[in-house]
Design a protein around this motif. Structure first.
Motif, PDB file in Angstrom:
ATOM      1  N   ARG A   1       0.849  -1.190   0.000  1.00 51.23           N
ATOM      2  CA  ARG A   1       0.000   0.000   0.000  1.00 51.23           C
ATOM      3  C   ARG A   1       0.881   1.234   0.000  1.00 51.23           C
ATOM      4  N   GLY A   2       0.660   2.097  -0.946  1.00 50.47           N
ATOM      5  CA  GLY A   2       1.438   3.328  -1.047  1.00 50.47           C
ATOM      6  C   GLY A   2       0.546   4.523  -0.814  1.00 50.47           C
ATOM      7  N   GLY A   3       0.991   5.671  -1.260  1.00 53.90           N
ATOM      8  CA  GLY A   3       0.212   6.893  -1.142  1.00 53.90           C
ATOM      9  C   GLY A   3       0.154   7.409   0.283  1.00 53.90           C
ATOM     10  N   LYS A   4      -0.976   8.036   0.621  1.00 54.21           N
ATOM     11  CA  LYS A   4      -1.140   8.559   1.976  1.00 54.21           C
ATOM     12  C   LYS A   4      -1.042   7.421   2.978  1.00 54.21           C
ATOM     13  N   GLY A   5      -0.595   7.723   4.119  1.00 57.33           N
ATOM     14  CA  GLY A   5      -0.489   6.699   5.141  1.00 57.33           C
ATOM     15  C   GLY A   5       0.935   6.296   5.435  1.00 57.33           C
ATOM     16  N   LYS A   6       1.873   7.188   5.157  1.00 56.62           N
ATOM     17  CA  LYS A   6       3.284   6.901   5.406  1.00 56.62           C
ATOM     18  C   LYS A   6       3.490   6.457   6.859  1.00 56.62           C
ATOM     19  N   LEU A   7       2.815   7.120   7.767  1.00 56.27           N
ATOM     20  CA  LEU A   7       2.940   6.762   9.178  1.00 56.27           C
ATOM     21  C   LEU A   7       2.491   5.321   9.418  1.00 56.27           C
ATOM     22  N   MET A   8       1.404   4.929   8.761  1.00 56.91           N
ATOM     23  CA  MET A   8       0.916   3.557   8.911  1.00 56.91           C
ATOM     24  C   MET A   8       1.939   2.549   8.387  1.00 56.91           C
ATOM     25  N   SER A   9       2.666   2.904   7.349  1.00 59.72           N
ATOM     26  CA  SER A   9       3.661   1.980   6.804  1.00 59.72           C
ATOM     27  C   SER A   9       4.829   1.780   7.765  1.00 59.72           C
ATOM     28  N   LEU A  10       4.980   2.679   8.718  1.00 59.00           N
ATOM     29  CA  LEU A  10       6.018   2.534   9.742  1.00 59.00           C
ATOM     30  C   LEU A  10       5.494   1.802  10.978  1.00 59.00           C
ATOM     31  N   ILE A  11       4.200   1.970  11.262  1.00 58.67           N
ATOM     32  CA  ILE A  11       3.606   1.399  12.470  1.00 58.67           C
ATOM     33  C   ILE A  11       3.183  -0.055  12.286  1.00 58.67           C
ATOM     34  N   VAL A  12       2.487  -0.345  11.206  1.00 61.69           N
ATOM     35  CA  VAL A  12       1.878  -1.670  11.041  1.00 61.69           C
ATOM     36  C   VAL A  12       2.896  -2.809  11.041  1.00 61.69           C
ATOM     37  N   PRO A  13       4.095  -2.654  10.481  1.00 64.77           N
ATOM     38  CA  PRO A  13       5.051  -3.761  10.572  1.00 64.77           C
ATOM     39  C   PRO A  13       5.416  -4.149  12.009  1.00 64.77           C
ATOM     40  N   LEU A  14       5.101  -3.301  12.960  1.00 58.23           N
ATOM     41  CA  LEU A  14       5.358  -3.617  14.363  1.00 58.23           C
ATOM     42  C   LEU A  14       4.285  -4.529  14.955  1.00 58.23           C
ATOM     43  N   LEU A  15       3.223  -4.778  14.196  1.00 62.28           N
ATOM     44  CA  LEU A  15       2.137  -5.652  14.643  1.00 62.28           C
ATOM     45  C   LEU A  15       2.327  -7.057  14.080  1.00 62.28           C
ATOM     46  N   SER A  16       2.033  -8.057  14.901  1.00 60.84           N
ATOM     47  CA  SER A  16       2.046  -9.436  14.412  1.00 60.84           C
ATOM     48  C   SER A  16       0.768  -9.677  13.599  1.00 60.84           C
ATOM     49  N   ASN A  17       0.739 -10.761  12.847  1.00 58.52           N
ATOM     50  CA  ASN A  17      -0.464 -11.100  12.096  1.00 58.52           C
ATOM     51  C   ASN A  17      -1.649 -11.334  13.030  1.00 58.52           C
ATOM     52  N   ASP A  18      -1.401 -11.945  14.186  1.00 62.93           N
ATOM     53  CA  ASP A  18      -2.476 -12.138  15.176  1.00 62.93           C
ATOM     54  C   ASP A  18      -2.990 -10.791  15.684  1.00 62.93           C
ATOM     55  N   GLU A  19      -2.076  -9.861  15.954  1.00 65.34           N
ATOM     56  CA  GLU A  19      -2.490  -8.537  16.420  1.00 65.34           C
ATOM     57  C   GLU A  19      -3.296  -7.802  15.347  1.00 65.34           C
ATOM     58  N   ILE A  20      -2.934  -7.973  14.093  1.00 72.97           N
ATOM     59  CA  ILE A  20      -3.694  -7.356  13.006  1.00 72.97           C
ATOM     60  C   ILE A  20      -5.116  -7.915  12.990  1.00 72.97           C
ATOM     61  N   ALA A  21      -5.261  -9.216  13.135  1.00 74.84           N
ATOM     62  CA  ALA A  21      -6.594  -9.831  13.175  1.00 74.84           C
ATOM     63  C   ALA A  21      -7.393  -9.305  14.362  1.00 74.84           C
ATOM     64  N   GLN A  22      -6.744  -9.174  15.499  1.00 77.83           N
ATOM     65  CA  GLN A  22      -7.423  -8.712  16.703  1.00 77.83           C
ATOM     66  C   GLN A  22      -7.865  -7.259  16.579  1.00 77.83           C
ATOM     67  N   VAL A  23      -6.974  -6.390  16.135  1.00 80.39           N
ATOM     68  CA  VAL A  23      -7.332  -4.973  16.023  1.00 80.39           C
ATOM     69  C   VAL A  23      -8.362  -4.778  14.910  1.00 80.39           C
ATOM     70  N   SER A  24      -8.325  -5.587  13.871  1.00 82.03           N
ATOM     71  CA  SER A  24      -9.335  -5.518  12.815  1.00 82.03           C
ATOM     72  C   SER A  24     -10.713  -5.862  13.368  1.00 82.03           C
ATOM     73  N   ALA A  25     -10.770  -6.870  14.214  1.00 79.90           N
ATOM     74  CA  ALA A  25     -12.041  -7.249  14.844  1.00 79.90           C
ATOM     75  C   ALA A  25     -12.551  -6.122  15.743  1.00 79.90           C
ATOM     76  N   TYR A  26     -11.641  -5.510  16.490  1.00 80.56           N
ATOM     77  CA  TYR A  26     -12.063  -4.419  17.372  1.00 80.56           C
ATOM     78  C   TYR A  26     -12.553  -3.210  16.576  1.00 80.56           C
ATOM     79  N   VAL A  27     -11.815  -2.829  15.557  1.00 82.28           N
ATOM     80  CA  VAL A  27     -12.221  -1.669  14.740  1.00 82.28           C
ATOM     81  C   VAL A  27     -13.608  -1.917  14.156  1.00 82.28           C
TER      82      VAL A  27
END
Length: 123
Positions: A92-118
């Motif tokens: 994913r490119g474009g806007k969201g440069k900050l997200m490209s720095l933050i999201v790699p710090l999340l595990s795949n399990d954490e991504i699934a969990q935060v997706s469920a919460y959102v």
């Protein structure tokens, strides 16, 4: 998305913006209720790998801070999960440069969990 809108006039773009900004936001529902509590902990306190709390930018109820940090309340769980994985992989490119720095710090399990919460956020 760019290919879909590249032939639209400025007037068309304004009309689309007016239409979508007049729509009532939807309320989300998680397909994985068992992940919501763990996702809330990540959203409010950050991830185990050092990712900051999502609420720092997207706010407690997911309303965001326009124009830089979008509203995420009402997003579908699968969409959130897909976008987070796209940031993590660098696809994913474009806007969201900050997200490209933050999201790699999340595990795949954490991504699934935060997706469920959102997806469960109500505003």
């Amino acid at each position: 998305m760019q290919a879909m809108v590249e032939d639209l006039s400025d007037e068309d773009m304004r009309a689309l913006g007016d239409y979508y900004s007049a729509q009532k936001p939807t309320q989300g529902e998680s397909q994985h209720r068992e992940l919501v509590d763990a996702g809330k902990a990540i959203y409010t306190h950050g991830g185990a790998g050092g990712a900051p709390a999502c609420l720092s930018c997207h706010r407690e109820a997911g309303g965001g801070i326009p124009p830089d940090f979008p509203r995420i309340t009402g997003q579908h769980e699968s969409c959130v999960n897909e976008q987070l994985h796209a940031w993590k992989s660098g696809a994913r490119g474009g806007k969201g440069k900050l997200m490209s720095l933050i999201v790699p710090l999340l595990s795949n399990d954490e991504i699934a969990q935060v997706s469920a919460y959102v997806a469960s956020l109500k505003q």
